[in-house]
Design a protein around this motif. Sequence first.
Motif, mmCIF file in Angstrom:
data_model
loop_
_atom_site.group_PDB
_atom_site.id
_atom_site.type_symbol
_atom_site.label_atom_id
_atom_site.label_comp_id
_atom_site.label_asym_id
_atom_site.label_seq_id
_atom_site.Cartn_x
_atom_site.Cartn_y
_atom_site.Cartn_z
ATOM 1 N N TYR A 148 -33.614 6.026 57.279
ATOM 2 C CA TYR A 148 -33.908 7.291 56.621
ATOM 3 C C TYR A 148 -32.730 7.660 55.737
ATOM 4 C CZ TYR A 148 -30.975 8.762 60.518
ATOM 5 O OH TYR A 148 -29.951 8.868 61.424
ATOM 6 N N VAL A 149 -32.943 8.621 54.872
ATOM 7 C CA VAL A 149 -31.920 8.983 53.888
ATOM 8 C C VAL A 149 -31.865 10.497 53.753
ATOM 9 C CG1 VAL A 149 -31.369 8.947 51.409
ATOM 10 C CG2 VAL A 149 -32.038 6.837 52.568
ATOM 11 N N MET A 150 -30.649 11.020 53.629
ATOM 12 C CA MET A 150 -30.446 12.436 53.327
ATOM 13 C C MET A 150 -30.367 12.611 51.815
ATOM 14 S SD MET A 150 -27.269 15.004 54.288
ATOM 15 C CE MET A 150 -27.555 15.000 56.044
ATOM 16 N N MET A 151 -31.263 13.435 51.285
ATOM 17 C CA MET A 151 -31.212 13.781 49.870
ATOM 18 C C MET A 151 -30.942 15.272 49.722
ATOM 19 S SD MET A 151 -34.146 13.590 46.858
ATOM 20 C CE MET A 151 -33.773 11.943 46.243
ATOM 21 N N LYS A 158 -30.984 15.451 41.783
ATOM 22 C CA LYS A 158 -31.311 14.917 43.107
ATOM 23 C C LYS A 158 -30.285 13.857 43.458
ATOM 24 C CE LYS A 158 -36.391 15.482 42.847
ATOM 25 N NZ LYS A 158 -36.486 16.084 41.504
ATOM 26 N N VAL A 159 -29.728 13.953 44.676
ATOM 27 C CA VAL A 159 -28.687 13.029 45.107
ATOM 28 C C VAL A 159 -28.984 12.526 46.515
ATOM 29 C CG1 VAL A 159 -26.228 12.726 45.591
ATOM 30 C CG2 VAL A 159 -26.946 14.194 43.702
ATOM 31 N N SER A 160 -28.993 11.206 46.695
ATOM 32 C CA SER A 160 -29.126 10.594 48.011
ATOM 33 C C SER A 160 -27.780 10.057 48.463
ATOM 34 C CB SER A 160 -30.145 9.449 47.976
ATOM 35 O OG SER A 160 -31.436 9.923 47.725
ATOM 36 N N LEU A 161 -27.551 10.069 49.780
ATOM 37 C CA LEU A 161 -26.266 9.662 50.328
ATOM 38 C C LEU A 161 -26.385 8.349 51.104
ATOM 39 C CD1 LEU A 161 -25.045 13.094 51.771
ATOM 40 C CD2 LEU A 161 -24.727 12.178 49.461
ATOM 41 N N VAL A 162 -25.491 7.400 50.793
ATOM 42 C CA VAL A 162 -25.444 6.157 51.559
ATOM 43 C C VAL A 162 -24.761 6.396 52.899
ATOM 44 C CG1 VAL A 162 -24.601 3.777 51.608
ATOM 45 C CG2 VAL A 162 -25.432 4.759 49.459
ATOM 46 N N THR A 163 -23.642 7.118 52.897
ATOM 47 C CA THR A 163 -22.986 7.531 54.142
ATOM 48 C C THR A 163 -22.977 9.045 54.185
ATOM 49 O OG1 THR A 163 -20.753 7.548 53.163
ATOM 50 C CG2 THR A 163 -21.520 5.485 54.134
ATOM 51 N N ARG A 164 -22.942 9.597 55.410
ATOM 52 C CA ARG A 164 -23.079 11.047 55.542
ATOM 53 C C ARG A 164 -21.838 11.648 56.197
ATOM 54 N NH1 ARG A 164 -27.872 8.729 56.941
ATOM 55 N NH2 ARG A 164 -27.487 8.982 59.159
ATOM 56 N N HIS A 165 -21.929 11.979 57.459
ATOM 57 C CA HIS A 165 -20.877 12.737 58.125
ATOM 58 C C HIS A 165 -19.891 11.809 58.835
ATOM 59 C CE1 HIS A 165 -24.207 15.884 57.970
ATOM 60 N NE2 HIS A 165 -23.290 16.264 57.108
ATOM 61 N N ILE A 166 -19.062 11.159 58.032
ATOM 62 C CA ILE A 166 -17.992 10.334 58.567
ATOM 63 C C ILE A 166 -16.711 10.653 57.800
ATOM 64 C CG2 ILE A 166 -19.543 8.462 59.285
ATOM 65 C CD1 ILE A 166 -18.675 6.911 56.822
ATOM 66 N N LEU A 181 -28.584 -1.001 49.697
ATOM 67 C CA LEU A 181 -29.944 -1.442 49.386
ATOM 68 C C LEU A 181 -30.979 -0.516 50.022
ATOM 69 C CD1 LEU A 181 -31.920 -3.548 48.223
ATOM 70 C CD2 LEU A 181 -31.662 -4.825 50.375
ATOM 71 N N LEU A 182 -30.791 -0.229 51.297
ATOM 72 C CA LEU A 182 -31.756 0.613 52.014
ATOM 73 C C LEU A 182 -31.850 1.999 51.394
ATOM 74 C CD1 LEU A 182 -33.612 0.701 54.556
ATOM 75 C CD2 LEU A 182 -31.671 1.715 55.759
ATOM 76 N N THR A 183 -30.710 2.612 51.093
ATOM 77 C CA THR A 183 -30.706 3.955 50.504
ATOM 78 C C THR A 183 -31.387 3.952 49.139
ATOM 79 O OG1 THR A 183 -28.627 4.423 51.643
ATOM 80 C CG2 THR A 183 -29.248 5.902 49.855
ATOM 81 N N SER A 184 -31.110 2.924 48.354
ATOM 82 C CA SER A 184 -31.718 2.830 47.022
ATOM 83 C C SER A 184 -33.228 2.640 47.124
ATOM 84 C CB SER A 184 -31.090 1.676 46.241
ATOM 85 O OG SER A 184 -29.691 1.847 46.104
ATOM 86 N N VAL A 261 -27.882 7.737 43.591
ATOM 87 C CA VAL A 261 -27.489 7.268 44.919
ATOM 88 C C VAL A 261 -25.967 7.354 44.990
ATOM 89 C CG1 VAL A 261 -27.381 5.296 46.488
ATOM 90 C CG2 VAL A 261 -29.482 5.764 45.208
ATOM 91 N N SER A 262 -25.482 8.198 45.907
ATOM 92 C CA SER A 262 -24.049 8.462 46.044
ATOM 93 C C SER A 262 -23.502 7.727 47.255
ATOM 94 C CB SER A 262 -23.819 9.970 46.195
ATOM 95 O OG SER A 262 -22.460 10.261 46.365
ATOM 96 N N MET A 263 -22.262 7.270 47.162
ATOM 97 C CA MET A 263 -21.697 6.447 48.227
ATOM 98 C C MET A 263 -21.226 7.241 49.433
ATOM 99 S SD MET A 263 -22.106 3.359 47.281
ATOM 100 C CE MET A 263 -23.566 3.796 46.331
ATOM 101 N N PHE A 264 -20.810 8.499 49.234
ATOM 102 C CA PHE A 264 -20.323 9.268 50.379
ATOM 103 C C PHE A 264 -20.600 10.755 50.180
ATOM 104 C CE2 PHE A 264 -16.747 8.674 47.486
ATOM 105 C CZ PHE A 264 -16.126 9.909 47.433
#
Length: 338
Positions: A148-151, A158-166, A181-184, A261-264
């Motif tokens: 799943y992905v957080m957008m 619109k922005v999707s995150l590859v990594t979230r709360h780290i 790949l999965l996030t994209s 698609v954002s990396m962090f």
Amino acid sequence: MKKNILITMGDPAGVGPEITVKVLSSLKDPPYLPIVVGDVNVLKKAIVMLRKDLKIKEVTLPFKGEYAENEILVYPLSDLKNIEFGIPTIEAARESFNYIVHSVELIKSNLASGVVTCPVNKELICRSGKDFTGHTELIAELCNVSSYVMMLLGATLKVSLVTRHIALKDVPKYLSYENVLLTSEITYKALQRDFGIRCPIVAVAGLNPHCGEGGLFGEEEERLIRPVVRHLREKGWDIRGPFSADTIFYRAKNGEFHAVVSMFHDQGLIPIKLLHFSDGVNVTLGLPIVRTSVDHGTAYDIAGRGSADHRSLEMALKVAHEILCNREVSEKGWSLPT
């Protein structure tokens, strides 16, 4: 018949009850049926505090009644007696967790269509004995979904995150070809299914300054990100990048791309907060159910004062309804490109 959209009240001591009352008092014959999952006593207190002329109608599901502008439909789950706005308690946090879990179960049982979540206190929920890292992770687990992905979104971005709360220092080791790949992929498919964009254009951000300058400032772009873009373009998907983070959001905001698609976390949320601080929406992509959320916290410092901004919740309801309608079209109408 209008679709039921549940609103979890969030932490009873935060701004969730207040913004819920504000939004529902301003709706004029919405195209959906909003039902609050929460606490009648707390909502009544918010109504009095805001001096609204509203009645509460307790309901069970399925609910087949009509919407009335002077009523708030409530599916009551708790009976809290001594909640004070702005003063968090473990009891209130525990109930906010239950609102989420019960709402998802109602949707899975086909008793409601989607859910919009108000803010909760992660720390206090954990202290109440629950295993909880956030709405997104909990709802995905309840839906048996591992991918799943957080957008985060607003009207212009619109922005999707590859990594979230780290931690920021851990981002490079958590980034992988598979995660990018999965996030994209999930983002691209959600733009089609959830937002009705038949041929999306998705831009992928780099991790390092100037996308690493050919390896001078880092090698993640060449080793992880560019191969993902190449692979998806070979499938016929319009995925572009990687692009430097100092220009990609400006280009997306001006309409060149449908999503980034954002990396962090902060790479993606800083532009969202800058453009949509008051009306940003959090959407969980890749779920079998529709879930949107406000893009802010419990705000205990202003809870109970009547000054909380309700526009994020208002927009989250609109987006949830939009996604429900688009999914219905995609499932019954035109087939999606692969």
